[in-house]
Design a protein around this motif. Structure first.
Motif, mmCIF file in Angstrom:
data_model
loop_
_atom_site.group_PDB
_atom_site.id
_atom_site.type_symbol
_atom_site.label_atom_id
_atom_site.label_comp_id
_atom_site.label_asym_id
_atom_site.label_seq_id
_atom_site.Cartn_x
_atom_site.Cartn_y
_atom_site.Cartn_z
ATOM 1 N N GLN A 289 0.815 -1.216 0.000
ATOM 2 C CA GLN A 289 0.000 0.000 0.000
ATOM 3 C C GLN A 289 0.851 1.270 0.000
ATOM 4 O O GLN A 289 0.348 2.354 -0.306
ATOM 5 C CB GLN A 289 -0.935 -0.007 1.207
ATOM 6 C CG GLN A 289 -1.893 -1.183 1.241
ATOM 7 C CD GLN A 289 -2.632 -1.282 2.561
ATOM 8 O OE1 GLN A 289 -3.197 -0.300 3.061
ATOM 9 N NE2 GLN A 289 -2.645 -2.467 3.155
ATOM 10 N N ILE A 290 2.137 1.154 0.357
ATOM 11 C CA ILE A 290 3.006 2.335 0.362
ATOM 12 C C ILE A 290 4.111 2.221 -0.681
ATOM 13 O O ILE A 290 5.040 3.031 -0.688
ATOM 14 C CB ILE A 290 3.614 2.583 1.766
ATOM 15 C CG1 ILE A 290 4.645 1.500 2.133
ATOM 16 C CG2 ILE A 290 2.522 2.666 2.829
ATOM 17 C CD1 ILE A 290 5.474 1.856 3.362
ATOM 18 N N SER A 291 4.025 1.222 -1.554
ATOM 19 C CA SER A 291 5.122 0.964 -2.489
ATOM 20 C C SER A 291 5.360 2.124 -3.446
ATOM 21 O O SER A 291 6.520 2.427 -3.782
ATOM 22 C CB SER A 291 4.861 -0.319 -3.279
ATOM 23 O OG SER A 291 3.656 -0.237 -4.013
ATOM 24 N N ASP A 292 4.308 2.801 -3.896
ATOM 25 C CA ASP A 292 4.494 3.945 -4.800
ATOM 26 C C ASP A 292 5.302 5.046 -4.124
ATOM 27 O O ASP A 292 6.189 5.650 -4.749
ATOM 28 C CB ASP A 292 3.135 4.498 -5.252
ATOM 29 C CG ASP A 292 2.418 3.583 -6.241
ATOM 30 O OD1 ASP A 292 3.070 2.641 -6.754
ATOM 31 O OD2 ASP A 292 1.216 3.799 -6.487
ATOM 32 N N ALA A 293 5.003 5.303 -2.854
ATOM 33 C CA ALA A 293 5.729 6.346 -2.125
ATOM 34 C C ALA A 293 7.186 5.948 -1.917
ATOM 35 O O ALA A 293 8.087 6.794 -1.993
ATOM 36 C CB ALA A 293 5.053 6.612 -0.782
ATOM 37 N N VAL A 294 7.432 4.669 -1.666
ATOM 38 C CA VAL A 294 8.810 4.204 -1.498
ATOM 39 C C VAL A 294 9.587 4.347 -2.798
ATOM 40 O O VAL A 294 10.741 4.812 -2.806
ATOM 41 C CB VAL A 294 8.832 2.741 -1.004
ATOM 42 C CG1 VAL A 294 10.268 2.216 -0.965
ATOM 43 C CG2 VAL A 294 8.193 2.633 0.382
ATOM 44 N N GLU A 295 8.969 3.967 -3.909
ATOM 45 C CA GLU A 295 9.641 4.089 -5.200
ATOM 46 C C GLU A 295 9.927 5.553 -5.530
ATOM 47 O O GLU A 295 10.976 5.878 -6.102
ATOM 48 C CB GLU A 295 8.801 3.441 -6.298
ATOM 49 C CG GLU A 295 8.681 1.929 -6.186
ATOM 50 C CD GLU A 295 10.034 1.230 -6.176
ATOM 51 O OE1 GLU A 295 10.937 1.657 -6.931
ATOM 52 O OE2 GLU A 295 10.192 0.259 -5.408
ATOM 53 N N TYR B 131 15.740 10.460 -3.750
ATOM 54 C CA TYR B 131 16.898 10.535 -2.857
ATOM 55 C C TYR B 131 17.989 9.513 -3.165
ATOM 56 O O TYR B 131 19.145 9.700 -2.780
ATOM 57 C CB TYR B 131 16.454 10.325 -1.407
ATOM 58 C CG TYR B 131 15.359 11.243 -0.948
ATOM 59 C CD1 TYR B 131 15.553 12.630 -0.912
ATOM 60 C CD2 TYR B 131 14.126 10.755 -0.537
ATOM 61 C CE1 TYR B 131 14.548 13.478 -0.479
ATOM 62 C CE2 TYR B 131 13.115 11.589 -0.098
ATOM 63 C CZ TYR B 131 13.326 12.951 -0.076
ATOM 64 O OH TYR B 131 12.324 13.785 0.356
ATOM 65 N N GLY B 132 17.629 8.422 -3.828
ATOM 66 C CA GLY B 132 18.563 7.326 -4.033
ATOM 67 C C GLY B 132 18.286 6.189 -3.064
ATOM 68 O O GLY B 132 17.888 6.423 -1.917
ATOM 69 N N ALA B 133 18.492 4.958 -3.510
ATOM 70 C CA ALA B 133 18.191 3.788 -2.682
ATOM 71 C C ALA B 133 18.995 3.765 -1.391
ATOM 72 O O ALA B 133 18.540 3.239 -0.364
ATOM 73 C CB ALA B 133 18.442 2.516 -3.481
ATOM 74 N N ASP B 134 20.203 4.339 -1.413
ATOM 75 C CA ASP B 134 21.047 4.324 -0.221
ATOM 76 C C ASP B 134 20.623 5.350 0.820
ATOM 77 O O ASP B 134 21.162 5.364 1.930
ATOM 78 C CB ASP B 134 22.512 4.562 -0.611
ATOM 79 C CG ASP B 134 22.740 5.920 -1.252
ATOM 80 O OD1 ASP B 134 21.816 6.428 -1.936
ATOM 81 O OD2 ASP B 134 23.833 6.493 -1.079
#
Length: 401
Positions: free
Chosen positions: A87-93, A99-102
């Motif tokens: 449900q929060i995957s879009d915001a995480v992507e 910002y970058g994955a790191d």
């Protein structure tokens, strides 16, 4: 609420996902909160080792499968977590792209991890003489949850699990805030997941803390808790969302009174410190709080001490209720699922949640004002309490800006 320019910098909530006995979809969650009946609180009871059955809060919606590439993290706890994380995957992507994955961290809470899978593996061993080929002890290590989330989203910022019993997924908000303000991360996935297992159900029964029916916080008929299972996650950042209104973590406070390994301080001294610290952190006063989501476990000791602490800090004007009759006490996920409930109240203008099973008030508790069914939220700040074994106390303040 005071002018936000006088507050410490808030931590903004960019997305929220959850799955519990309230349901999975927003419609189901809202229906459960408004009706005062948890969707999964009337499901199948749990059978203890002694053959007795107890009421529990179950998730009733199907859980997503975990890909074979994550087979070493294949647990029911992670599947429950994934149902909320999607449900929060879009915001995480979006955070990864920005910002970058790191620069995306994972700080989550749990107390059971994959223990239920370990219990099933032990049953198989007793019956077949060997452990199932798919079983790995790593599945029930606490860090399995944070590893799974980091691997699933392919983020490489700091990732770890906090396990402080029933305040686990509340303490992650404090850790995330420090991480963001220190500049060590730009976004943090916070929350928690805990699933039903024999270890905790039988353990709480051994402590004589399990209710004979549905729990009734602050009632003169209360006799213990209902254990539940849940997952709830949020994405936090110091950057304000591009929206007219934003929901934020305004403040957080904690304490550790270490009064007893399993019993709270009878006067709620540590609980009081946590609430006062949260108010100070948010730059708010008691008059700014519109609702208290109490820890409200429905045990005689907790409700007595918490009512005293709330009364000393907030008086008798702020409506108070516990949502544990609607979700069960979800242990390491309790803080997160209750923060998610507060997010729903603020985001969607829902009435204050009160269980229809609530009975008459205990005249012996402190004179706090218990919320009434259908009462609306009159304000923009909510305080949510979580108190754990060993006196590990956390209070969060969520609000609309």
């Amino acid at each position: 609420m005071k002018d936000s320019t006088h507050h410490p910098q808030p931590v903004y909530i960019h997305a929220c996902g959850s799955h519990s006995a309230l349901g999975l979809t927003h419609d189901d969650i809202h229906h459960s909160l408004i009706s005062g009946i948890g969707k999964g609180m009337s499901g199948a009871p749990f059978t203890l080792s002694n053959g007795l059955t107890v009421n529990v809060g179950r998730v009733t919606d199907a859980l997503p499968d975990i890909a074979d590439s994550f087979s070493h993290q294949q647990t029911r706890n992670n599947r429950l977590a994934l149902s909320a994380l999607l449900q929060i995957s879009d915001a995480v992507e979006q955070a990864k792209a920005t910002y970058g994955a790191d620069r995306v961290a994972v700080i989550v809470g749990s107390s059971t991890s994959g223990i239920a899978d370990g219990e099933d593996a032990l049953k198989s061993y007793q019956a077949e003489g060997e452990l199932p080929s798919e079983y790995s002890y790593y599945q029930q290590q606490l860090n399995n949850l944070s590893d799974f989330i980091a691997d699933y989203f392919d983020v490489t910022g700091p990732a770890y699990v906090v396990s402080t019993a029933c305040s686990s997924s509340g303490r992650v908000f404090l850790s995330a805030k420090r991480l963001l303000r220190s500049g060590l991360a730009d976004a943090v996935i916070v929350g928690g997941a805990d699933t039903l297992c024999n270890l905790t159900l039988n353990g709480f029964f051994g402590l004589d803390s399990v209710s004979s029916g549905l729990c009734k916080p602050f009632s003169d008929e209360r006799d213990g808790i209902n254990i539940g299972e849940a997952a709830a996650f949020m994405l936090l950042s110091l950057e304000r969302p591009d929206a007219p209104e934003a929901i934020a973590l305004l403040g957080s406070g904690d304490s550790s009174d270490a009064h007893h390994i399993s019993a709270p301080h009878p006067e709620g001294l540590g609980a009081e410190v946590a609430m006062r610290n949260a108010l100070a952190d948010a730059g708010l006063t008691a008059a700014d709080i519109a609702y208290v989501n109490a820890h409200g476990t429905s045990t005689p000791l907790n409700d007595a001490m918490e009512s005293k602490a709330i009364f000393r800090v907030l008086g008798d004007n702020v409506p108070v209720s516990s949502t544990k009759p609607l979700t069960g006490h979800t242990l390491g996920a309790a803080s997160a699922i209750e923060a998610a409930i507060c997010w729903h109240l603020l985001s969607h203008g829902l009435p204050l949640p009160v269980s229809i099973h609530q009975q008459s008030r205990d005249p012996e508790i402190a004179p706090i004002r218990l919320a009434t069914r259908g009462e609306s939220l009159k304000g923009h700040a909510i305080l949510s309490n979580s108190f754990a074994f060993g006196g590990n106390n956390v209070s969060l303040i969520l609000g609309k800006l």
